[in-house]
Design a protein around this motif. Structure first.
Motif, PDB file in Angstrom:
ATOM      1  N   VAL A 189       0.846  -1.455   0.027  1.00 21.12           N
ATOM      2  CA  VAL A 189       0.099   0.051   0.028  1.00 21.12           C
ATOM      3  C   VAL A 189       1.054   1.346   0.097  1.00 21.12           C
ATOM      4  N   ASP A 190       2.027   1.409   0.975  1.00 23.88           N
ATOM      5  CA  ASP A 190       2.910   2.683   0.922  1.00 23.88           C
ATOM      6  C   ASP A 190       3.355   2.760  -0.322  1.00 23.88           C
ATOM      7  N   LEU A 191       3.785   1.645  -0.968  1.00 22.72           N
ATOM      8  CA  LEU A 191       4.626   1.704  -2.184  1.00 22.72           C
ATOM      9  C   LEU A 191       3.582   2.556  -3.291  1.00 22.72           C
ATOM     10  N   ILE A 192       2.325   1.852  -3.564  1.00 22.21           N
ATOM     11  CA  ILE A 192       1.191   2.473  -4.358  1.00 22.21           C
ATOM     12  C   ILE A 192       0.833   3.890  -4.049  1.00 22.21           C
ATOM     13  N   ILE A 193       0.700   4.283  -2.808  1.00 24.89           N
ATOM     14  CA  ILE A 193       0.701   5.684  -2.556  1.00 24.89           C
ATOM     15  C   ILE A 193       1.692   6.460  -3.090  1.00 24.89           C
ATOM     16  N   LYS A 194       2.962   6.052  -3.075  1.00 26.09           N
ATOM     17  CA  LYS A 194       4.168   6.851  -3.573  1.00 26.09           C
ATOM     18  C   LYS A 194       3.937   7.053  -5.000  1.00 26.09           C
ATOM     19  N   MET A 195       3.658   5.685  -5.783  1.00 25.06           N
ATOM     20  CA  MET A 195       3.409   5.713  -7.178  1.00 25.06           C
ATOM     21  C   MET A 195       2.253   6.669  -7.548  1.00 25.06           C
ATOM     22  N   MET A 196       1.200   6.605  -6.889  1.00 26.83           N
ATOM     23  CA  MET A 196       0.055   7.549  -7.219  1.00 26.83           C
ATOM     24  C   MET A 196       0.700   9.153  -7.167  1.00 26.83           C
ATOM     25  N   ASN A 197       1.210   9.462  -6.152  1.00 25.23           N
ATOM     26  CA  ASN A 197       1.833  10.769  -5.963  1.00 25.23           C
ATOM     27  C   ASN A 197       2.759  11.098  -6.936  1.00 25.23           C
ATOM     28  N   CYS A 217      -5.863   9.325   1.562  1.00 28.96           N
ATOM     29  CA  CYS A 217      -5.692   9.661   0.116  1.00 28.96           C
ATOM     30  C   CYS A 217      -6.546  10.559  -0.313  1.00 28.96           C
ATOM     31  N   PHE A 218      -7.703  10.102  -0.154  1.00 29.43           N
ATOM     32  CA  PHE A 218      -8.869  11.085  -0.710  1.00 29.43           C
ATOM     33  C   PHE A 218      -8.642  12.563  -0.097  1.00 29.43           C
ATOM     34  N   LYS A 219      -8.077  12.847   1.002  1.00 25.67           N
ATOM     35  CA  LYS A 219      -8.031  14.136   1.689  1.00 25.67           C
ATOM     36  C   LYS A 219      -6.613  14.833   1.131  1.00 25.67           C
ATOM     37  N   SER A 220      -5.991  13.988   0.381  1.00 28.46           N
ATOM     38  CA  SER A 220      -4.450  14.422   0.431  1.00 28.46           C
ATOM     39  C   SER A 220      -4.546  15.601  -0.790  1.00 28.46           C
ATOM     40  N   GLU A 221      -3.915  16.692  -0.572  1.00 27.10           N
ATOM     41  CA  GLU A 221      -3.807  17.729  -1.545  1.00 27.10           C
ATOM     42  C   GLU A 221      -2.814  17.226  -2.644  1.00 27.10           C
ATOM     43  N   ASN A 222      -2.040  16.412  -2.472  1.00 25.20           N
ATOM     44  CA  ASN A 222      -1.014  15.888  -3.679  1.00 25.20           C
ATOM     45  C   ASN A 222      -2.013  15.269  -4.701  1.00 25.20           C
ATOM     46  N   LEU A 223      -3.030  14.512  -4.116  1.00 29.55           N
ATOM     47  CA  LEU A 223      -3.945  13.715  -5.086  1.00 29.55           C
ATOM     48  C   LEU A 223      -5.182  14.562  -5.399  1.00 29.55           C
TER      49      LEU A 223
END
Length: 398
Positions: free
Chosen positions: A98-106, A142-148
């Motif tokens: 999950v952490d890897l995928i979040i980095k990839m999304m960002n 992730c939903f609330k992240s400004e980066n996303l």
């Protein structure tokens, strides 16, 4: 109707309380935990099928691929994350990924702000991944992240996130999300129907004065906007009114349901009438099933509702009412009393999405439909990759 509700709530004298039921009626609604929308309705079964295909396709290189993606998301890496990379990683995802995928999304979202490489919409499929792995905290973050920002702005994505919160009894999070979603107004939709259902379901589950105030305020806004809620939204709100000892509000809300003969609507109506002491108005509703055929067997009145009405009838001084109810009860118990409680029926899983023409409402977002068409055309993700002569492809890792 909003004004009528407010008047009724403030003026209990409008309701005859000669034989009013004590708050024990509220005990009918014992909170149970279960999913609200089925996996097929949310597209989780499709996500599972794609996971299996992707894992089979990449079975020999999955670990090498993971390692490569870790390298590409390191702080000093200049490599780009392509659509194919993120799709494959989402469908390979396990808890440790999950952490890897979040980095990839960002990184993917940042590099695509200036140039969008493709039309693939990731919001729904990422949220299905979080749903499948049961990661409510990560999904919410992730939903609330400004980066996303903008990454998750699809109606089906909102529904997935809120249903994930519902499954984890995060009901207050659902109410907070509703305010956020309303402000975004994706597709110019202020009151998305499935989002309204989930929001009122959360209010019902919370069963606090604050959640009732929230639900009543939302209901009034819906009425003022001319929005007709789905039946499940109506019954959740009306049932909460009963929980909060407001049978008048329940009766007004139930009156807006299109199908007054639907079983949950009918049960809530007789409960509300019982609670305000109008047993004489309950009996005609009970008798209304006399002419129904056997196809309605066990689908008419809930066993706990009938038992409560029976208790209240026994407290009356009227022999005539008792005799009439006895006759009605004898008829009902043969074919028209369900073993399912009202609470169980109210919270039944929504297994089949409503149809809008020939399109299923669980893909009521045009972007999500485009995503699914794209996905069907490209089941084998390894056949296509962006042109990059300096970068090894998946096939080069074998």
């Amino acid at each position: 109707m909003a004004n009528v509700l407010n008047i009724l709530l403030k003026n209990t004298a409008l309701c005859p309380l000669k034989h009013a039921v004590k708050p024990q009626l509220v005990s009918l609604f014992q909170t149970q935990v279960r999913t609200l929308y089925s996996e097929s309705t949310l597209g989780i079964d499709g996500y599972k099928a794609q996971r299996l295909r992707t894992q089979n396709q990449l079975s020999n290189i999955a670990e090498k691929f993971r390692t490569k993606m870790h390298d590409y998301t390191s702080d000093d890496s200049k490599n780009m994350i392509f659509t194919e990379d993120l799709k494959n990683m989402i469908h390979l995802a396990e808890n440790d990924d999950v952490d890897l995928i979040i980095k990839m999304m960002n990184r993917f979202n940042e590099q695509n702000k200036q140039l969008r490489f493709g039309t693939f919409v990731f919001g729904p499929v990422v949220m299905r991944m979080f749903y499948y792995l049961n990661k409510p905290d990560e999904a919410l973050k992730c939903f609330k992240s400004e980066n996303l920002k903008g990454f998750f702005d699809q109606l089906i994505t909102y529904q997935l996130l809120m249903d994930l919160m519902y499954n984890n009894q995060r009901y207050q999070d659902i109410l907070d999300l509703f305010e956020d979603i309303r402000e975004r107004q994706i597709e110019s939709t202020q009151f998305p129907r499935n989002i309204i259902v989930l929001t009122l379901a959360a209010c019902y589950k919370l069963n606090t004065k604050e959640s009732w105030d929230f639900a009543l305020n939302l209901w009034n806004k819906l009425m003022e906007a001319g929005h007709m809620p789905m039946r499940r939204a109506v019954t959740f709100c009306a049932a909460l009114a009963l929980k909060q000892n407001n049978p008048s509000a329940c009766l007004e809300m139930i009156s807006s349901a299109k199908n007054q003969n639907y079983t949950t609507v009918r049960n809530l109506k007789v409960l509300a009438l019982t609670q305000v002491g109008r047993i004489e108005d309950v009996l005609p509703i009970l008798k209304s099933v006399y002419n129904q055929d056997d196809s309605m067997k066990n689908q008419t009145f809930n066993v706990d509702v009938i038992e409560l009405i029976k208790e209240q009838v026994e407290k009356l001084d009227s022999v005539e009412v008792k005799q009439e109810f006895s006759k009605i009860h004898s008829y009902l118990k043969d074919n028209h009393i369900s073993d399912m409680t009202l609470e169980e029926q109210l919270c039944l899983e929504i297994a089949t999405p409503p149809f809008l023409g020939n399109k299923r409402n669980n893909y009521n977002n045009t972007q999500d439909m485009r995503y699914n068409r794209f996905q069907r055309r490209n089941d084998d993700f390894t056949k296509r990759r962006p042109f990059d002569s300096k970068r090894p492809g998946l096939s080069d890792m074998q």
